[in-house]
Write a protein that holds these residues in place. Sequence first.
Motif, PDB file in Angstrom:
ATOM      1  N   UNK A   1       0.861  -1.167   0.000  1.00  0.00           N
ATOM      2  CA  UNK A   1       0.000   0.000   0.000  1.00  0.00           C
ATOM      3  C   UNK A   1       0.904   1.225   0.000  1.00  0.00           C
ATOM      4  N   UNK A   2       0.743   2.097  -0.978  1.00  0.00           N
ATOM      5  CA  UNK A   2       1.468   3.375  -0.978  1.00  0.00           C
ATOM      6  C   UNK A   2       0.644   4.368  -0.169  1.00  0.00           C
ATOM      7  N   UNK A   3       1.179   4.790   0.958  1.00  0.00           N
ATOM      8  CA  UNK A   3       0.442   5.626   1.900  1.00  0.00           C
ATOM      9  C   UNK A   3       0.432   7.076   1.446  1.00  0.00           C
ATOM     10  N   UNK A   4      -0.761   7.652   1.397  1.00  0.00           N
ATOM     11  CA  UNK A   4      -0.948   9.066   1.077  1.00  0.00           C
ATOM     12  C   UNK A   4      -1.110   9.882   2.358  1.00  0.00           C
ATOM     13  N   UNK A   5      -1.806   9.281   3.355  1.00  0.00           N
ATOM     14  CA  UNK A   5      -2.044   9.969   4.627  1.00  0.00           C
ATOM     15  C   UNK A   5      -2.006   8.950   5.752  1.00  0.00           C
ATOM     16  N   UNK A   6      -1.435   9.354   6.877  1.00  0.00           N
ATOM     17  CA  UNK A   6      -1.396   8.511   8.059  1.00  0.00           C
ATOM     18  C   UNK A   6      -1.724   9.388   9.258  1.00  0.00           C
ATOM     19  N   UNK A   7      -2.566   8.844  10.164  1.00  0.00           N
ATOM     20  CA  UNK A   7      -2.956   9.607  11.358  1.00  0.00           C
ATOM     21  C   UNK A   7      -3.332   8.620  12.470  1.00  0.00           C
ATOM     22  N   UNK A   8      -3.298   9.081  13.722  1.00  0.00           N
ATOM     23  CA  UNK A   8      -3.724   8.204  14.819  1.00  0.00           C
ATOM     24  C   UNK A   8      -5.189   7.824  14.647  1.00  0.00           C
ATOM     25  N   UNK A   9      -5.507   6.576  14.951  1.00  0.00           N
ATOM     26  CA  UNK A   9      -6.898   6.110  14.879  1.00  0.00           C
ATOM     27  C   UNK A   9      -7.584   6.402  16.201  1.00  0.00           C
ATOM     28  N   UNK A  10      -8.878   6.619  16.127  1.00  0.00           N
ATOM     29  CA  UNK A  10      -9.659   6.882  17.355  1.00  0.00           C
ATOM     30  C   UNK A  10     -10.065   5.609  18.021  1.00  0.00           C
TER      31      UNK A  10
END
Length: 80
Positions: free
Chosen positions: A71-80
Motif C-alpha cells: 500500500x502506498x500511503x498518502x495519509x497517516x494519522x492516529x486512529x480513534x
Amino acid sequence: MRAATMTPVMLTGHITRRTAYKDLYNLSDSTATVFIKINRKNWPRNLTVDDKTKVEIVGKFDREFVGFDKIKVIDIRPAN
C-alpha cells in the motif's frame, strides 16, 4: 490481497516493524499483515508511532509484477 493496482484503500492497524527496505513497514490488524510504503514527506512531523499505536492510513494498492505488493500511503494519522 486481490485488488487492482492503484485501488484506493483505507486501513486501520498497528505498524509492527520497519523492514530492511527503505520506507517499507508492516501494518497489522487482527486479520492480516500487509506491507505499506510511507514516504518521508507523507509522515506527519508530530506523529510518533510504536507497535502499540493504532493508526489509520489512506493510500493506494500497488501490485508489483516482481517484488512485494504494498500500500502506498498518502495519509497517516492516529486512529480513534
